[in-house]
Design a protein around this motif. Sequence first.
Motif, mmCIF file in Angstrom:
data_model
loop_
_atom_site.group_PDB
_atom_site.id
_atom_site.type_symbol
_atom_site.label_atom_id
_atom_site.label_comp_id
_atom_site.label_asym_id
_atom_site.label_seq_id
_atom_site.Cartn_x
_atom_site.Cartn_y
_atom_site.Cartn_z
ATOM 1 N N ARG A 45 0.621 -1.285 -0.036
ATOM 2 C CA ARG A 45 0.158 0.330 0.051
ATOM 3 C C ARG A 45 0.888 1.436 0.032
ATOM 4 O O ARG A 45 0.515 2.380 -0.651
ATOM 5 C CB ARG A 45 -1.003 -0.014 1.213
ATOM 6 N N VAL A 46 1.980 1.474 0.820
ATOM 7 C CA VAL A 46 2.778 2.519 0.954
ATOM 8 C C VAL A 46 3.426 2.621 -0.254
ATOM 9 O O VAL A 46 3.589 3.925 -0.999
ATOM 10 C CB VAL A 46 3.775 2.407 2.184
ATOM 11 N N THR A 47 3.733 1.328 -1.247
ATOM 12 C CA THR A 47 4.652 1.627 -2.313
ATOM 13 C C THR A 47 3.586 2.139 -3.439
ATOM 14 O O THR A 47 3.922 3.098 -4.275
ATOM 15 C CB THR A 47 4.898 0.216 -2.925
ATOM 16 N N LEU A 52 1.819 6.766 -6.799
ATOM 17 C CA LEU A 52 0.746 7.744 -7.042
ATOM 18 C C LEU A 52 1.130 9.394 -6.833
ATOM 19 O O LEU A 52 0.954 10.017 -7.763
ATOM 20 C CB LEU A 52 -0.725 7.542 -6.509
ATOM 21 N N LEU A 53 1.812 9.447 -5.785
ATOM 22 C CA LEU A 53 2.370 10.886 -5.442
ATOM 23 C C LEU A 53 3.676 11.150 -6.500
ATOM 24 O O LEU A 53 3.420 12.374 -6.789
ATOM 25 C CB LEU A 53 2.823 10.822 -3.836
ATOM 26 N N ASP A 54 4.328 10.202 -6.706
ATOM 27 C CA ASP A 54 5.432 10.678 -7.645
ATOM 28 C C ASP A 54 5.012 10.990 -9.104
ATOM 29 O O ASP A 54 5.568 11.494 -9.657
ATOM 30 C CB ASP A 54 6.465 9.276 -7.821
ATOM 31 N N ALA A 55 3.628 10.271 -9.291
ATOM 32 C CA ALA A 55 2.987 10.680 -10.690
ATOM 33 C C ALA A 55 2.354 11.872 -10.616
ATOM 34 O O ALA A 55 1.763 12.211 -11.721
ATOM 35 C CB ALA A 55 2.084 9.359 -11.103
ATOM 36 N N ILE A 61 -7.036 13.020 -3.830
ATOM 37 C CA ILE A 61 -7.532 12.113 -4.730
ATOM 38 C C ILE A 61 -7.149 10.587 -4.285
ATOM 39 O O ILE A 61 -8.030 9.546 -4.550
ATOM 40 C CB ILE A 61 -6.956 12.498 -6.250
ATOM 41 N N ILE A 62 -5.736 10.584 -3.990
ATOM 42 C CA ILE A 62 -5.459 8.996 -3.476
ATOM 43 C C ILE A 62 -6.214 8.586 -2.329
ATOM 44 O O ILE A 62 -6.752 7.554 -2.417
ATOM 45 C CB ILE A 62 -3.896 9.208 -2.970
ATOM 46 N N TRP A 92 -4.493 10.046 -15.326
ATOM 47 C CA TRP A 92 -4.219 8.984 -15.985
ATOM 48 C C TRP A 92 -3.510 9.361 -17.313
ATOM 49 O O TRP A 92 -2.168 8.734 -17.828
ATOM 50 C CB TRP A 92 -5.264 8.281 -16.488
ATOM 51 N N ALA A 93 -3.816 10.452 -17.975
ATOM 52 C CA ALA A 93 -3.339 10.883 -19.153
ATOM 53 C C ALA A 93 -1.535 11.285 -18.962
ATOM 54 O O ALA A 93 -0.800 11.141 -20.012
ATOM 55 C CB ALA A 93 -4.056 12.052 -20.103
ATOM 56 N N GLN A 94 -1.440 11.978 -18.108
ATOM 57 C CA GLN A 94 -0.129 12.526 -17.499
ATOM 58 C C GLN A 94 0.841 11.325 -17.355
ATOM 59 O O GLN A 94 1.934 11.317 -17.810
ATOM 60 C CB GLN A 94 -0.279 13.313 -16.374
ATOM 61 N N MET A 95 0.348 10.234 -16.662
ATOM 62 C CA MET A 95 1.021 9.064 -16.381
ATOM 63 C C MET A 95 1.374 8.409 -17.530
ATOM 64 O O MET A 95 2.752 8.025 -17.762
ATOM 65 C CB MET A 95 0.264 8.088 -15.372
#
Length: 121
Positions: A45-47, A52-55, A61-62, A92-95
């Motif tokens: 979960r932390v990973t 998600l934060l790095d993205a 939102i998370i 999603w588009a950014q990722m």
Amino acid sequence: MRIGELSARTGVPTRLLRYYEAQGLLAPDRAANGYRDYEEHLVERVTQIRGLLDAGVPTRIIKEILPCLDGPDSILLNGASAALIEDLERYWAQMDAKIQCLSRNRDAIRAYLDTVREAGR
């Protein structure tokens, strides 16, 4: 496990783990002495949270999509607002763009290494 072990296993500093808890992203159990006790599944979960934060996905939102991270069976079909869906589409588009860029860079590096190694033989 204690917070130090979770930090060591995930590479996430303890101060960030406490921040994730304050934001409602993690809910460790508490031992009788008040120490946080993290279950094994929270390593993944932390990973996920860190990724998600790095993205660029913000914690607000998370927190909303966290139940969906466990798989399609946990998705709440009636729980997504139009604004959340719009935000998720944008992230999603950014990722996806970052993944495509990273893939091109990875392939270019691989080709370069292959060429350099071949020339050195």
